[in-house]
Design a protein around this motif. Structure first.
Motif, short mmCIF file in Angstrom:
data_model
loop_
_atom_site.label_atom_id
_atom_site.label_comp_id
_atom_site.label_asym_id
_atom_site.label_seq_id
_atom_site.Cartn_x
_atom_site.Cartn_y
_atom_site.Cartn_z
N TYR A 56 0.86 -1.18 0.00
CA TYR A 56 0.00 0.00 0.00
C TYR A 56 0.90 1.23 0.00
N THR A 57 0.66 2.15 -0.92
CA THR A 57 1.43 3.38 -0.99
C THR A 57 0.48 4.57 -1.09
N VAL A 58 1.04 5.77 -0.94
CA VAL A 58 0.25 6.99 -1.13
C VAL A 58 0.77 7.70 -2.37
N GLU A 59 -0.14 7.96 -3.31
CA GLU A 59 0.23 8.62 -4.55
C GLU A 59 -0.81 9.68 -4.89
N ASN A 60 -0.38 10.94 -4.94
CA ASN A 60 -1.26 12.06 -5.33
C ASN A 60 -2.54 12.11 -4.49
N GLY A 61 -2.37 11.93 -3.18
CA GLY A 61 -3.51 12.04 -2.28
C GLY A 61 -4.42 10.83 -2.27
N VAL A 62 -3.93 9.70 -2.79
CA VAL A 62 -4.74 8.47 -2.88
C VAL A 62 -3.96 7.31 -2.29
N ILE A 63 -4.64 6.42 -1.54
CA ILE A 63 -4.02 5.16 -1.12
C ILE A 63 -4.12 4.18 -2.28
N VAL A 64 -2.98 3.63 -2.68
CA VAL A 64 -2.93 2.71 -3.82
C VAL A 64 -2.47 1.33 -3.33
N GLY A 65 -3.29 0.33 -3.54
CA GLY A 65 -2.92 -1.06 -3.24
C GLY A 65 -2.62 -1.77 -4.54
N THR A 66 -1.50 -2.50 -4.59
CA THR A 66 -1.10 -3.19 -5.81
C THR A 66 -1.22 -4.69 -5.63
N MET A 67 -1.87 -5.36 -6.57
CA MET A 67 -2.11 -6.79 -6.48
C MET A 67 -0.83 -7.57 -6.82
N GLY A 95 -9.64 -2.93 -14.03
CA GLY A 95 -10.10 -4.19 -14.61
C GLY A 95 -11.48 -4.60 -14.15
N THR A 96 -11.97 -5.70 -14.73
CA THR A 96 -13.30 -6.23 -14.40
C THR A 96 -13.22 -7.65 -13.85
N GLU A 97 -12.01 -8.11 -13.53
CA GLU A 97 -11.85 -9.44 -12.95
C GLU A 97 -11.24 -9.38 -11.56
N THR A 98 -10.98 -8.18 -11.09
CA THR A 98 -10.34 -8.00 -9.79
C THR A 98 -11.39 -7.95 -8.68
N ASN A 99 -10.95 -7.65 -7.47
CA ASN A 99 -11.87 -7.66 -6.33
C ASN A 99 -11.24 -6.87 -5.19
N VAL A 119 -17.72 -5.13 3.23
CA VAL A 119 -18.54 -4.56 2.16
C VAL A 119 -17.79 -4.80 0.85
N GLU A 120 -18.41 -5.57 -0.02
CA GLU A 120 -17.78 -6.04 -1.24
C GLU A 120 -17.62 -4.93 -2.29
N ILE A 121 -16.49 -4.96 -3.00
CA ILE A 121 -16.28 -4.11 -4.17
C ILE A 121 -15.99 -5.05 -5.32
N ASP A 122 -16.93 -5.15 -6.26
CA ASP A 122 -16.93 -6.26 -7.23
C ASP A 122 -17.23 -5.74 -8.63
N PRO A 123 -16.21 -5.59 -9.48
CA PRO A 123 -16.45 -5.11 -10.84
C PRO A 123 -16.85 -6.20 -11.83
N THR A 124 -16.96 -7.46 -11.38
CA THR A 124 -17.25 -8.56 -12.29
C THR A 124 -18.70 -8.55 -12.75
N ALA A 125 -19.03 -9.45 -13.64
CA ALA A 125 -20.37 -9.49 -14.24
C ALA A 125 -21.47 -9.79 -13.23
N ARG A 126 -21.13 -10.46 -12.12
CA ARG A 126 -22.19 -10.76 -11.14
C ARG A 126 -22.66 -9.51 -10.41
N ALA A 205 -1.56 -9.81 -11.73
CA ALA A 205 -0.51 -9.14 -10.95
C ALA A 205 -0.25 -7.74 -11.51
N GLY A 206 -0.10 -6.78 -10.60
CA GLY A 206 0.15 -5.40 -10.99
C GLY A 206 -1.08 -4.54 -11.07
N LYS A 207 -2.27 -5.14 -11.11
CA LYS A 207 -3.51 -4.35 -11.09
C LYS A 207 -3.60 -3.60 -9.76
N LYS A 208 -4.26 -2.46 -9.80
CA LYS A 208 -4.29 -1.60 -8.63
C LYS A 208 -5.71 -1.32 -8.17
N VAL A 209 -5.82 -0.98 -6.87
CA VAL A 209 -7.07 -0.50 -6.30
C VAL A 209 -6.75 0.80 -5.59
#
Length: 459
Positions: A56-67, A95-99, A119-126, A205-209
């Motif tokens: 987890y890092t801080v970039e431009n006022g945002v917390i960024v988590g890297t998968m 992406g749409t396969e991450t979580n 509380v789920e954050i789910d970009p997938t088709a479901r 790997a490398g996708k971010k939240v």
């Protein structure tokens, strides 16, 4: 020298800024909301990591988590615990396969695993963003199948605003202003808040939240109104919340006696074969045959359109069922006739292998339609499972199992009639098409318990 026109324009713009700034301040003050930032926009002060090794890092006022490949779920958690709160934040996933997810009132077990309501954050088709999952414990508590209107609220590859109210035993969620879930649960009155980077297959790997604008209220909480038509998952046994009562739900079993129930054989409740104890109504084990001991029981009242839910607990190898639109007019030597939500130990009871394509398995419309279940939607035998049957005025019927939608059909449709023609019910005239009927709990000679039986009549 600036022209009169340009000066006038500048004065106008400054005036607009002052007007909207003042309006915003007055609006905030009128609500009496006292927000505290959980993230200062520069550092991770007040947070610590647990679980996997995703950074987890801080970039431009945002917390960024890297998968990261090869690591389990990772969490960035608050250093302090919270009880009642209102939390708001914005989240974006690549992406749409991450979580991802936001843990609430959570803890760490002896294995170092984070557990608790997420509380789920789910970009997938479901499309289950805003749903509630119990991380490393009870799994899904509120899949968004229970509120399908909320499935379109998530914005792919964009920031999504999440609001979570955790007040007393109630947790409510909103996604981009859309009400999503309403859960009542007595576990964990306090715990930490955490941001999740989910474990992934290697190719992600490398996708971010991204997380930003994280703020919380802990005092003078004013819950936001919630629509009455959003289903409430209430895990308190035999309990109706104020919101459920207002929405029109009533208990069909009060946890103490058999009021509202009778035998299919008489107007009285059976004097044997059934037991009410510890807030449960149970059919007792006999010979494993249909209705040969205490017999089936039915509601004294009949129902047309309804939202009916119940919890059930199977003993190993057990068979039972919940039937609806039971008229008691059919002549039968076994169980009374009606549409049946099958209750069965699929692994140990032979009936699971009978019928066609699994249409006698758990949560199926018995001998007609197979429930589309996943293993994640099942609780172990001996645990409480949650069933739900919704019958709407247009004839549509839907079965749910532990919040998962497992089948839907239209009573009286051609497709329905074709299924009946191939079933054991083919010789019953207009089977399952009565305008109204009783709800039935089946005695199949095996020990099965029920509780939290409630209904709302629909228009």
């Amino acid at each position: 020298m600036a022209s009169i026109k340009s000066v006038t324009r500048e004065i106008f713009i400054v005036g607009l800024v002052l007007f909207f700034s003042t309006t915003a301040c007055v609006h905030a003050q009128s609500k009496g909301e006292k927000w505290t930032d959980l993230f200062d926009g520069k550092t991770l002060k007040g947070w610590k990591t647990a679980g996997g090794k995703a950074p987890y890092t801080v970039e431009n006022g945002v917390i960024v988590g890297t998968m990261v490949k090869g690591t389990p779920n990772s969490f960035l958690l608050t250093e302090r615990d919270y009880g009642d709160f209102i939390l708001e934040l914005e989240v974006k996933l690549e992406g749409t396969e991450t979580n991802s997810g936001v843990q609430t009132r959570s803890h760490i077990n002896e294995k170092g695993q984070v557990y608790g309501r997420q509380v789920e954050i789910d970009p997938t088709a479901r499309s289950w963003s805003g749903g509630i999952y119990d991380e490393s414990r009870r799994l899904w508590l509120y899949p968004v199948d229970l509120n399908e209107k909320a499935k379109t609220a998530y914005k792919v590859e964009d920031y999504n605003h999440i609001r979570i109210e955790a007040i007393g035993d109630e947790t409510k969620t909103w996604l981009n202003g859309v009400p999503v879930t309403y859960l009542i649960d007595t576990l964990d009155p306090k715990g930490f808040i955490a941001l999740q980077v989910h474990g992934i297959p290697d190719y992600l790997a490398g996708k971010k939240v991204y997380f930003k604008n994280i703020r919380i209220q802990t005092q003078d909480l004013k819950p936001r109104s919630f629509p009455e038509d959003v289903y409430i998952v209430n895990l308190k046994p035999n309990h109706l919340s104020r919101a459920e009562k207002k929405a029109g739900y009533e208990l069909l079993f009060n946890g103490k006696n058999a009021d509202g129930w009778r035998s299919v054989r008489s107007s009285d409740f059976p004097d044997k074969g059934w037991e009410i104890n510890n807030g449960q109504i149970s059919v007792l084990k006999s010979d494993g045959a249909e209705s040969t001991n205490g017999g089936d029981i039915v509601t004294k009242k009949q129902y047309k359109t309804f939202d009916f839910s119940f919890e059930f607990k199977l003993s190993p190898g057990a068979n039972s069922g919940v039937k609806y639109f039971v008229t008691l007019q059919e002549q039968t030597s076994g169980s009374a006739i009606g549409l049946e939500y099958q209750i069965l130990d699929d692994q140990l009871h032979p009936d699971a292998k009978e019928g066609l394509d699994g249409n006698r398995t758990l949560a199926s419309l018995y001998d007609l339609i197979t429930a589309n279940k996943t293993t994640r939607g099942l609780k172990p035998i001996g645990s409480w499972n949650r069933g739900r049957i919704v019958v709407s005025a247009d004839g549509q019927v839907t079965h749910y199992l532990n919040g998962f939608k497992v089948l839907s059909y239209i009573r009286g449709s051609k497709e329905y009639k074709d299924l009946v023609a191939l079933s054991k019910y083919k010789n019953w005239e207009r089977f399952g098409e009565a305008e109204e009927g009783h709800i039935l709990l089946q005695d199949h000679g095996d020990h099965v318990s029920f509780r939290n039986i409630k209904i709302k009549e629909l228009n």
